[in-house]
Motif scaffolding. Sequence first.
Motif, PDB file in Angstrom:
ATOM      1  N   ASP A  20      -6.846  55.480  30.201  1.00 25.99           N
ATOM      2  CA  ASP A  20      -6.127  54.332  29.643  1.00 25.99           C
ATOM      3  C   ASP A  20      -6.688  53.869  28.298  1.00 25.99           C
ATOM      4  O   ASP A  20      -6.120  52.973  27.679  1.00 25.99           O
ATOM      5  N   ASN A  21      -7.816  54.462  27.860  1.00 26.65           N
ATOM      6  CA  ASN A  21      -8.458  54.051  26.599  1.00 26.65           C
ATOM      7  C   ASN A  21      -8.669  52.537  26.547  1.00 26.65           C
ATOM      8  O   ASN A  21      -8.301  51.877  25.577  1.00 26.65           O
ATOM      9  N   ILE A  22      -9.276  51.995  27.587  1.00 29.90           N
ATOM     10  CA  ILE A  22      -9.566  50.560  27.660  1.00 29.90           C
ATOM     11  C   ILE A  22     -10.653  50.252  26.638  1.00 29.90           C
ATOM     12  O   ILE A  22     -11.714  50.861  26.648  1.00 29.90           O
ATOM     13  N   CYS A  23     -10.370  49.308  25.745  1.00 31.09           N
ATOM     14  CA  CYS A  23     -11.340  49.042  24.682  1.00 31.09           C
ATOM     15  C   CYS A  23     -11.510  47.544  24.420  1.00 31.09           C
ATOM     16  O   CYS A  23     -10.625  46.748  24.707  1.00 31.09           O
ATOM     17  N   PHE A  24     -12.686  47.224  23.865  1.00 29.75           N
ATOM     18  CA  PHE A  24     -13.040  45.854  23.525  1.00 29.75           C
ATOM     19  C   PHE A  24     -13.807  45.863  22.217  1.00 29.75           C
ATOM     20  O   PHE A  24     -14.536  46.813  21.930  1.00 29.75           O
ATOM     21  N   HIS A  25     -13.694  44.781  21.483  1.00 26.67           N
ATOM     22  CA  HIS A  25     -14.406  44.686  20.208  1.00 26.67           C
ATOM     23  C   HIS A  25     -15.845  44.216  20.403  1.00 26.67           C
ATOM     24  O   HIS A  25     -16.716  44.554  19.621  1.00 26.67           O
ATOM     25  N   THR A  26     -16.092  43.430  21.466  1.00 23.72           N
ATOM     26  CA  THR A  26     -17.449  42.939  21.716  1.00 23.72           C
ATOM     27  C   THR A  26     -17.881  43.287  23.134  1.00 23.72           C
ATOM     28  O   THR A  26     -17.049  43.466  24.036  1.00 23.72           O
ATOM     29  N   ILE A  27     -19.189  43.341  23.326  1.00 28.02           N
ATOM     30  CA  ILE A  27     -19.745  43.629  24.648  1.00 28.02           C
ATOM     31  C   ILE A  27     -19.395  42.514  25.630  1.00 28.02           C
ATOM     32  O   ILE A  27     -18.975  42.773  26.754  1.00 28.02           O
ATOM     33  N   TYR A  28     -19.552  41.269  25.214  1.00 26.80           N
ATOM     34  CA  TYR A  28     -19.300  40.187  26.171  1.00 26.80           C
ATOM     35  C   TYR A  28     -17.830  40.110  26.570  1.00 26.80           C
ATOM     36  O   TYR A  28     -17.520  39.754  27.710  1.00 26.80           O
ATOM     37  N   ASP A  29     -16.910  40.479  25.679  1.00 27.16           N
ATOM     38  CA  ASP A  29     -15.495  40.528  26.068  1.00 27.16           C
ATOM     39  C   ASP A  29     -15.280  41.563  27.167  1.00 27.16           C
ATOM     40  O   ASP A  29     -14.550  41.329  28.129  1.00 27.16           O
ATOM     41  N   ALA A  30     -15.947  42.716  27.029  1.00 27.44           N
ATOM     42  CA  ALA A  30     -15.825  43.769  28.039  1.00 27.44           C
ATOM     43  C   ALA A  30     -16.409  43.307  29.374  1.00 27.44           C
ATOM     44  O   ALA A  30     -15.789  43.477  30.423  1.00 27.44           O
ATOM     45  N   ILE A  31     -17.595  42.728  29.327  1.00 17.88           N
ATOM     46  CA  ILE A  31     -18.239  42.264  30.567  1.00 17.88           C
ATOM     47  C   ILE A  31     -17.369  41.209  31.250  1.00 17.88           C
ATOM     48  O   ILE A  31     -17.137  41.268  32.461  1.00 17.88           O
ATOM     49  N   ASN A  32     -16.885  40.247  30.474  1.00 18.88           N
ATOM     50  CA  ASN A  32     -16.050  39.194  31.055  1.00 18.88           C
ATOM     51  C   ASN A  32     -14.790  39.765  31.698  1.00 18.88           C
ATOM     52  O   ASN A  32     -14.383  39.333  32.778  1.00 18.88           O
ATOM     53  N   ALA A  33     -14.168  40.743  31.054  1.00 18.00           N
ATOM     54  CA  ALA A  33     -12.909  41.291  31.554  1.00 18.00           C
ATOM     55  C   ALA A  33     -13.110  42.180  32.777  1.00 18.00           C
ATOM     56  O   ALA A  33     -12.344  42.088  33.734  1.00 18.00           O
ATOM     57  N   VAL A  34     -14.128  43.037  32.767  1.00 15.85           N
ATOM     58  CA  VAL A  34     -14.252  44.005  33.856  1.00 15.85           C
ATOM     59  C   VAL A  34     -15.193  43.554  34.967  1.00 15.85           C
ATOM     60  O   VAL A  34     -14.990  43.916  36.128  1.00 15.85           O
ATOM     61  N   ALA A  35     -16.226  42.773  34.637  1.00 12.05           N
ATOM     62  CA  ALA A  35     -17.143  42.285  35.671  1.00 12.05           C
ATOM     63  C   ALA A  35     -16.765  40.881  36.124  1.00 12.05           C
ATOM     64  O   ALA A  35     -17.359  40.348  37.051  1.00 12.05           O
ATOM     65  N   ARG A  36     -15.798  40.291  35.423  1.00 14.44           N
ATOM     66  CA  ARG A  36     -15.284  38.962  35.751  1.00 14.44           C
ATOM     67  C   ARG A  36     -16.367  37.895  35.690  1.00 14.44           C
ATOM     68  O   ARG A  36     -16.626  37.182  36.644  1.00 14.44           O
ATOM     69  N   THR A  37     -16.970  37.841  34.505  1.00 11.64           N
ATOM     70  CA  THR A  37     -17.964  36.818  34.202  1.00 11.64           C
ATOM     71  C   THR A  37     -17.377  35.896  33.139  1.00 11.64           C
ATOM     72  O   THR A  37     -16.223  36.070  32.724  1.00 11.64           O
ATOM     73  N   GLU A  38     -18.162  34.937  32.674  1.00  7.16           N
ATOM     74  CA  GLU A  38     -17.683  33.988  31.657  1.00  7.16           C
ATOM     75  C   GLU A  38     -18.724  33.792  30.562  1.00  7.16           C
ATOM     76  O   GLU A  38     -19.037  32.673  30.182  1.00  7.16           O
ATOM     77  N   TYR A  39     -19.272  34.883  30.034  1.00 10.27           N
ATOM     78  CA  TYR A  39     -20.281  34.795  28.981  1.00 10.27           C
ATOM     79  C   TYR A  39     -19.651  34.403  27.645  1.00 10.27           C
ATOM     80  O   TYR A  39     -18.509  34.756  27.356  1.00 10.27           O
TER      81      TYR A  39
END
Length: 164
Positions: A20-39
């Motif tokens: 699916d070529n899932i991509c993010f511009h920042t690390i915290y955006d990726a963590i928040n989206a896939v690990a469901r955090t709120e950094y």
Amino acid sequence: MKLDSQITRENGSVILDAEDNICFHTIYDAINAVARTEYKGWMKACWPSSEGSDHTNFRIWFPKLAERKDGKLVCASNDCLNTLSEDWNEIVYDDLKLVDNADTPQYIGYDLIFAKEPSEGDYIFRGVFRFDAEQSHRYHHVEKRIATKVKLIGTPAHTAEILN
């Protein structure tokens, strides 16, 4: 290319598929989206840590891939030369700092890799990898892809379940 709003969510879980070529511009955006955090930010190369955690069976690694300049590979960050094979099945991390980390245990759990493309590119999900002890040595670490699709369970995510 998939954005956060396009990630597959199923019964409180997140499903990641390298196709699916899932991509993010920042690390915290990726963590928040896939690990469901709120950094609000994240300044490390791994989540929850480089050693993993007693509360997870995986870590998420965000290697910055080496760039080519004048035909030579150049480190993207901290004297770490990270290269990904063209088929995405192998990632190699060469520590050019030559810091003796002999006392640091090697992480051997699942590595969900979001590799940062050279030249300010995005972090793209490449799959689930595992450390290859046979091909690795002191300053040269090799990981092999074992899956392209994974389900992350929990809020925040604590379990990775391989789907293929």
